[in-house]
Design a protein around this motif. Structure first.
Motif, PDB file in Angstrom:
ATOM      1  N   LEU A 131       0.827  -1.210   0.000  1.00  0.00           N
ATOM      2  CA  LEU A 131       0.000   0.000   0.000  1.00  0.00           C
ATOM      3  C   LEU A 131       0.860   1.257   0.000  1.00  0.00           C
ATOM      4  O   LEU A 131       0.593   2.197  -0.752  1.00  0.00           O
ATOM      5  CB  LEU A 131      -0.939   0.016   1.207  1.00  0.00           C
ATOM      6  N   ASP A 132       1.882   1.272   0.836  1.00  0.00           N
ATOM      7  CA  ASP A 132       2.771   2.429   0.901  1.00  0.00           C
ATOM      8  C   ASP A 132       3.434   2.669  -0.450  1.00  0.00           C
ATOM      9  O   ASP A 132       3.479   3.802  -0.939  1.00  0.00           O
ATOM     10  CB  ASP A 132       3.832   2.232   1.981  1.00  0.00           C
ATOM     11  N   THR A 133       3.925   1.628  -1.056  1.00  0.00           N
ATOM     12  CA  THR A 133       4.587   1.764  -2.350  1.00  0.00           C
ATOM     13  C   THR A 133       3.610   2.239  -3.407  1.00  0.00           C
ATOM     14  O   THR A 133       3.894   3.164  -4.169  1.00  0.00           O
ATOM     15  CB  THR A 133       5.217   0.424  -2.779  1.00  0.00           C
ATOM     16  N   GLY A 134       2.456   1.609  -3.494  1.00  0.00           N
ATOM     17  CA  GLY A 134       1.486   1.956  -4.533  1.00  0.00           C
ATOM     18  C   GLY A 134       0.878   3.336  -4.376  1.00  0.00           C
ATOM     19  O   GLY A 134       0.810   4.110  -5.324  1.00  0.00           O
ATOM     20  N   ARG A 158      -7.125   2.675  -9.058  1.00  0.00           N
ATOM     21  CA  ARG A 158      -6.154   2.091  -9.993  1.00  0.00           C
ATOM     22  C   ARG A 158      -5.256   1.077  -9.285  1.00  0.00           C
ATOM     23  O   ARG A 158      -4.945   0.029  -9.839  1.00  0.00           O
ATOM     24  CB  ARG A 158      -5.304   3.202 -10.625  1.00  0.00           C
ATOM     25  N   PHE A 159      -4.862   1.397  -8.045  1.00  0.00           N
ATOM     26  CA  PHE A 159      -4.028   0.478  -7.284  1.00  0.00           C
ATOM     27  C   PHE A 159      -4.713  -0.879  -7.127  1.00  0.00           C
ATOM     28  O   PHE A 159      -4.103  -1.924  -7.349  1.00  0.00           O
ATOM     29  CB  PHE A 159      -3.709   1.066  -5.905  1.00  0.00           C
ATOM     30  N   TRP A 160      -5.978  -0.879  -6.742  1.00  0.00           N
ATOM     31  CA  TRP A 160      -6.684  -2.136  -6.513  1.00  0.00           C
ATOM     32  C   TRP A 160      -7.006  -2.871  -7.809  1.00  0.00           C
ATOM     33  O   TRP A 160      -7.280  -4.074  -7.787  1.00  0.00           O
ATOM     34  CB  TRP A 160      -7.942  -1.904  -5.699  1.00  0.00           C
ATOM     35  N   VAL A 165       1.487  -8.889 -11.365  1.00  0.00           N
ATOM     36  CA  VAL A 165       2.531  -8.734 -12.381  1.00  0.00           C
ATOM     37  C   VAL A 165       2.681  -7.265 -12.757  1.00  0.00           C
ATOM     38  O   VAL A 165       3.803  -6.760 -12.873  1.00  0.00           O
ATOM     39  CB  VAL A 165       2.216  -9.595 -13.616  1.00  0.00           C
ATOM     40  N   GLU A 166       1.582  -6.554 -12.921  1.00  0.00           N
ATOM     41  CA  GLU A 166       1.653  -5.122 -13.239  1.00  0.00           C
ATOM     42  C   GLU A 166       2.310  -4.345 -12.111  1.00  0.00           C
ATOM     43  O   GLU A 166       3.151  -3.483 -12.351  1.00  0.00           O
ATOM     44  CB  GLU A 166       0.245  -4.564 -13.492  1.00  0.00           C
ATOM     45  N   PHE A 167       1.937  -4.665 -10.876  1.00  0.00           N
ATOM     46  CA  PHE A 167       2.528  -3.976  -9.729  1.00  0.00           C
ATOM     47  C   PHE A 167       4.027  -4.258  -9.653  1.00  0.00           C
ATOM     48  O   PHE A 167       4.825  -3.346  -9.432  1.00  0.00           O
ATOM     49  CB  PHE A 167       1.840  -4.399  -8.433  1.00  0.00           C
ATOM     50  N   ALA A 168       4.412  -5.503  -9.859  1.00  0.00           N
ATOM     51  CA  ALA A 168       5.829  -5.855  -9.831  1.00  0.00           C
ATOM     52  C   ALA A 168       6.598  -5.106 -10.910  1.00  0.00           C
ATOM     53  O   ALA A 168       7.699  -4.611 -10.673  1.00  0.00           O
ATOM     54  CB  ALA A 168       5.997  -7.361 -10.000  1.00  0.00           C
TER      55      ALA A 168
END
Length: 52
Positions: A2-5, A15-17, A22-25
């Motif tokens: 959460l902090d990173t996103g 958008r985060f959720w 794979v996209e987040f990585a």
């Protein structure tokens, strides 16, 4: 995550959720090429060059 996103990447919560793992990585650099590690022979060369 959460902090990173939300804080570091400044993503909108919606958008985060919606992101897949794979996209987040990919956004956090998980797939970026890594620099080569120092091998034993490289360490020995540095120890000879800088003996102190």
């Amino acid at each position: 995550m959460l902090d990173t996103g939300l804080c570091r990447l400044r993503l909108d919560p919606t958008r985060f959720w919606e992101l897949s793992l794979v996209e987040f990585a990919a956004m956090t650099g998980a797939f970026a090429p890594r620099p080569a590690r120092l091998r034993r022979d490289g360490l020995e060369m540095l120890m000879r060059a800088f003996p102190d």
